[in-house]
Design an enzyme around this catalytic site. Sequence first.
Site, PDB file in Angstrom:
ATOM      1  N   GLY A  36       0.798  -1.224   0.000  1.00 44.97           N
ATOM      2  CA  GLY A  36       0.000   0.000   0.000  1.00 44.97           C
ATOM      3  C   GLY A  36       0.834   1.279   0.000  1.00 44.97           C
ATOM      4  N   ARG A  91     -11.307  22.483   8.227  1.00 46.80           N
ATOM      5  CA  ARG A  91     -12.433  22.626   9.156  1.00 46.80           C
ATOM      6  C   ARG A  91     -12.067  22.234  10.585  1.00 46.80           C
ATOM      7  NH1 ARG A  91     -16.626  19.291   5.787  1.00 46.80           N
ATOM      8  NH2 ARG A  91     -14.657  18.380   5.112  1.00 46.80           N
ATOM      9  N   HIS A 126     -12.737  29.902   8.647  1.00 46.26           N
ATOM     10  CA  HIS A 126     -13.672  30.287   9.706  1.00 46.26           C
ATOM     11  C   HIS A 126     -12.909  30.958  10.844  1.00 46.26           C
ATOM     12  CE1 HIS A 126     -16.793  29.004  12.940  1.00 46.26           C
ATOM     13  NE2 HIS A 126     -16.897  30.267  12.635  1.00 46.26           N
ATOM     14  N   LYS A 188     -26.379  27.329  12.646  1.00 43.35           N
ATOM     15  CA  LYS A 188     -26.277  25.860  12.683  1.00 43.35           C
ATOM     16  C   LYS A 188     -25.628  25.390  13.967  1.00 43.35           C
ATOM     17  CE  LYS A 188     -23.024  23.663  10.046  1.00 43.35           C
ATOM     18  NZ  LYS A 188     -22.454  23.299   8.758  1.00 43.35           N
TER      19      LYS A 188
HETATM   20  C1  R5P Z   1     -18.700  23.866   7.667  1.00 39.14           C
HETATM   21  O1  R5P Z   1     -19.016  24.811   8.349  1.00 39.14           O
HETATM   22  C2  R5P Z   1     -18.797  23.908   6.180  1.00 39.14           C
HETATM   23  O2  R5P Z   1     -18.874  25.193   5.700  1.00 39.14           O
HETATM   24  C3  R5P Z   1     -19.961  23.082   5.678  1.00 39.14           C
HETATM   25  O3  R5P Z   1     -21.180  23.698   6.040  1.00 39.14           O
HETATM   26  C4  R5P Z   1     -19.943  21.685   6.234  1.00 39.14           C
HETATM   27  O4  R5P Z   1     -18.672  21.143   6.126  1.00 39.14           O
HETATM   28  C5  R5P Z   1     -20.945  20.811   5.533  1.00 39.14           C
HETATM   29  O5  R5P Z   1     -20.854  19.523   6.036  1.00 39.14           O
HETATM   30  P1  R5P Z   1     -22.015  18.499   5.757  1.00 39.14           P
HETATM   31  O6  R5P Z   1     -22.271  18.495   4.289  1.00 39.14           O
HETATM   32  O7  R5P Z   1     -21.437  17.172   6.224  1.00 39.14           O
HETATM   33  O8  R5P Z   1     -23.186  18.894   6.564  1.00 39.14           O
END
Ligand code: R5P
Length: 291
Positions: A36, A91, A126, A188
Amino acid sequence: MTLLAAFADERATAERLASELGAPLHLVALHRFPDGESLPIVPATSGHVVVYRSLNRPDRKLTSLLLAADAWRRAGASRLTLVAPYLCYMRQDAVFRPGEPLSRDVVSGWLRAAFDRVITVDPHLHRTPDLAVLLGPETLTLSAGSLLADAIGPGADDWVIVGPDAESAQWASRVAAALGAPSVMLSKTRLGDRSVRLSSTGLELVRGRATVLVDDVSSSGGTLRQAVQRLLAAGAGSVDVAVTHSLLRPADERRLHGAGARRILCTDSCRPDGAVRLAALLASTLKDDFK
Ligand code: R5P
């Protein structure tokens, strides 16, 4: 002399860049040992190498990319530029729970050590105000906002642009500005890898309107799926989706359409069939290197 290189699994997308630049594309030969491990064999040069490697599926791609960078240095390359439209691990920009790594900084450190310059598109900034601090002073951050706006198309009077969370404001507002459309942001709370809770205040604006959800990346599609449901429940006339980077699997896309998404627009950063082509945008920043 500048040499444009790519790995065979991204040949189609890299060839579009080569064609914009009027330069031949050289492929890295990638040998896989039975255990691998990978052994990249690079086209050798003592000049500048621009390597196209979008970093979706990073655990599969990073090792061979970093080994290739070492091979180019050993072959005498004077300069290495990485064109990574999608930048991975951005992220994990905080240690959210004790015991976790700060992946953004680890991966950025590897790339910074290997490359003189990194060019990327809509990275997840972010808690990262300046990518150059992580990746080096020559880092270039491009935006696909106006390309996405073009793909969304005319009808600006009607569109309402919606960001599914607070972070998406930076991308959604760029698209909204390009279309001259109003925008609204949801908020969110992430409950798990595939599960989120969206709150929706201020959605009166979407009633009867054509809406477009804009985000930098869709991964499992969970965020956008719930956002589509929220917008339709709030009376939106239609919901399209426009993301720079689509990591969606076909089943995730089907679920998103099943939830009511009309169109799913994305660039070709992570999938060669992405309708919004980045080649001209990338080439505009590289053309001086290929004169
Ligand atoms: C995170 O804040 C990103 O901007 C996206 O909103 C996030 O990564 C989306 O992830 P998922 O499609 O798994 O909900």
